[in-house]
Design a protein around this motif. Sequence first.
Motif, PDB file in Angstrom:
ATOM      1  N   VAL A  70      10.460   3.022  -1.103  1.00 49.16           N
ATOM      2  CA  VAL A  70      10.635   1.611  -1.457  1.00 49.16           C
ATOM      3  C   VAL A  70       9.716   0.817  -0.539  1.00 49.16           C
ATOM      4  O   VAL A  70       9.791   0.956   0.684  1.00 49.16           O
ATOM      5  CB  VAL A  70      12.096   1.146  -1.275  1.00 49.16           C
ATOM      6  CG1 VAL A  70      12.228  -0.350  -1.564  1.00 49.16           C
ATOM      7  CG2 VAL A  70      13.042   1.967  -2.151  1.00 49.16           C
ATOM      8  N   ILE A  71       8.857   0.000  -1.136  1.00 51.26           N
ATOM      9  CA  ILE A  71       7.892  -0.775  -0.353  1.00 51.26           C
ATOM     10  C   ILE A  71       8.051  -2.249  -0.687  1.00 51.26           C
ATOM     11  O   ILE A  71       7.913  -2.647  -1.848  1.00 51.26           O
ATOM     12  CB  ILE A  71       6.443  -0.330  -0.645  1.00 51.26           C
ATOM     13  CG1 ILE A  71       6.280   1.174  -0.400  1.00 51.26           C
ATOM     14  CG2 ILE A  71       5.458  -1.141   0.205  1.00 51.26           C
ATOM     15  CD1 ILE A  71       4.978   1.745  -0.910  1.00 51.26           C
ATOM     16  N   TYR A  94      12.588   6.557   2.007  1.00 58.27           N
ATOM     17  CA  TYR A  94      11.638   5.912   2.910  1.00 58.27           C
ATOM     18  C   TYR A  94      11.473   4.457   2.486  1.00 58.27           C
ATOM     19  O   TYR A  94      11.053   4.181   1.359  1.00 58.27           O
ATOM     20  CB  TYR A  94      10.300   6.652   2.863  1.00 58.27           C
ATOM     21  CG  TYR A  94       9.220   6.000   3.683  1.00 58.27           C
ATOM     22  CD1 TYR A  94       9.263   6.030   5.074  1.00 58.27           C
ATOM     23  CD2 TYR A  94       8.152   5.359   3.079  1.00 58.27           C
ATOM     24  CE1 TYR A  94       8.267   5.434   5.837  1.00 58.27           C
ATOM     25  CE2 TYR A  94       7.152   4.767   3.828  1.00 58.27           C
ATOM     26  CZ  TYR A  94       7.225   4.799   5.209  1.00 58.27           C
ATOM     27  OH  TYR A  94       6.249   4.206   5.959  1.00 58.27           O
ATOM     28  N   VAL A  95      11.820   3.528   3.364  1.00 60.56           N
ATOM     29  CA  VAL A  95      11.698   2.098   3.083  1.00 60.56           C
ATOM     30  C   VAL A  95      10.708   1.506   4.078  1.00 60.56           C
ATOM     31  O   VAL A  95      10.823   1.740   5.284  1.00 60.56           O
ATOM     32  CB  VAL A  95      13.061   1.384   3.197  1.00 60.56           C
ATOM     33  CG1 VAL A  95      12.915  -0.103   2.887  1.00 60.56           C
ATOM     34  CG2 VAL A  95      14.092   2.024   2.264  1.00 60.56           C
ATOM     35  N   LEU A 112      -0.734   1.258   1.332  1.00 56.94           N
ATOM     36  CA  LEU A 112       0.062   1.540   0.130  1.00 56.94           C
ATOM     37  C   LEU A 112      -0.198   2.946  -0.391  1.00 56.94           C
ATOM     38  O   LEU A 112       0.746   3.680  -0.715  1.00 56.94           O
ATOM     39  CB  LEU A 112      -0.242   0.511  -0.961  1.00 56.94           C
ATOM     40  CG  LEU A 112       0.249  -0.893  -0.697  1.00 56.94           C
ATOM     41  CD1 LEU A 112      -0.253  -1.850  -1.767  1.00 56.94           C
ATOM     42  CD2 LEU A 112       1.774  -0.911  -0.633  1.00 56.94           C
ATOM     43  N   LEU A 113      -1.472   3.323  -0.475  1.00 47.97           N
ATOM     44  CA  LEU A 113      -1.799   4.661  -0.955  1.00 47.97           C
ATOM     45  C   LEU A 113      -1.152   5.732  -0.087  1.00 47.97           C
ATOM     46  O   LEU A 113      -0.619   6.725  -0.590  1.00 47.97           O
ATOM     47  CB  LEU A 113      -3.313   4.860  -1.015  1.00 47.97           C
ATOM     48  CG  LEU A 113      -4.062   4.017  -2.045  1.00 47.97           C
ATOM     49  CD1 LEU A 113      -5.566   4.193  -1.873  1.00 47.97           C
ATOM     50  CD2 LEU A 113      -3.630   4.343  -3.453  1.00 47.97           C
ATOM     51  N   GLU A 114      -1.186   5.529   1.212  1.00 47.21           N
ATOM     52  CA  GLU A 114      -0.577   6.483   2.138  1.00 47.21           C
ATOM     53  C   GLU A 114       0.935   6.554   1.937  1.00 47.21           C
ATOM     54  O   GLU A 114       1.524   7.628   1.955  1.00 47.21           O
ATOM     55  CB  GLU A 114      -0.908   6.098   3.583  1.00 47.21           C
ATOM     56  CG  GLU A 114      -0.418   7.087   4.609  1.00 47.21           C
ATOM     57  CD  GLU A 114      -1.088   8.458   4.493  1.00 47.21           C
ATOM     58  OE1 GLU A 114      -0.420   9.454   4.843  1.00 47.21           O
ATOM     59  OE2 GLU A 114      -2.247   8.540   4.068  1.00 47.21           O
ATOM     60  N   ALA A 115       1.563   5.409   1.747  1.00 45.25           N
ATOM     61  CA  ALA A 115       3.029   5.362   1.633  1.00 45.25           C
ATOM     62  C   ALA A 115       3.544   6.017   0.362  1.00 45.25           C
ATOM     63  O   ALA A 115       4.576   6.674   0.386  1.00 45.25           O
ATOM     64  CB  ALA A 115       3.506   3.913   1.706  1.00 45.25           C
ATOM     65  N   ALA A 129       8.264   5.643  -6.566  1.00 45.28           N
ATOM     66  CA  ALA A 129       7.941   4.525  -5.677  1.00 45.28           C
ATOM     67  C   ALA A 129       8.426   3.246  -6.344  1.00 45.28           C
ATOM     68  O   ALA A 129       8.136   3.006  -7.524  1.00 45.28           O
ATOM     69  CB  ALA A 129       6.443   4.442  -5.420  1.00 45.28           C
ATOM     70  N   VAL A 130       9.178   2.449  -5.593  1.00 48.41           N
ATOM     71  CA  VAL A 130       9.640   1.147  -6.068  1.00 48.41           C
ATOM     72  C   VAL A 130       8.955   0.106  -5.188  1.00 48.41           C
ATOM     73  O   VAL A 130       9.119   0.114  -3.971  1.00 48.41           O
ATOM     74  CB  VAL A 130      11.172   1.005  -5.982  1.00 48.41           C
ATOM     75  CG1 VAL A 130      11.610  -0.362  -6.491  1.00 48.41           C
ATOM     76  CG2 VAL A 130      11.862   2.128  -6.759  1.00 48.41           C
TER      77      VAL A 130
END
Length: 155
Positions: free
Chosen positions: A5-6, A35-36, A46-49, A56-57
Amino acid sequence: MTVVVIGLGNDLRRDDGIGPAVARQVADHVAPDVYVSVSDGDPATLLEAWTGAQLAVIVDAVVCDPPRPGTVYRLTPDELGDVRAGTFSTHGIALDQTIRLGAVLDRLPHRMIVLAVEVADLGGGRGLSPAVGRAVDTAVSAVLSVIGEPSDRMS
């Protein structure tokens, strides 16, 4: 299943802080293996996360014309441009451009959902406008629903 979650945004630009505000609340209500994170929208971050995640949300602020601050849209990456006419990202590089870059580099999650919250005030300073502040709980519940966490954990 790997879940990310980003919350995208900047707490120092009023309503642009919606993504981080939602991410902080979500972090209090999910299992430890979710993972938040908070991001300013940097494409490399972002690409790494999200690379390799099953889900992915992404929670991000959007500006629309005509405005309806506090409206929460649930979108797939393909629907990002379809929110409403005049929609644009609050970041230097739009999320849809980062997603296209991820596709070219083969650095996308298996599945992605974008929760776009319509904002009104992107001026300098802390704190969400009243309409966007009221949308935080709705967005948190939407994130928990997408990732399969019961929203009744929010007490």
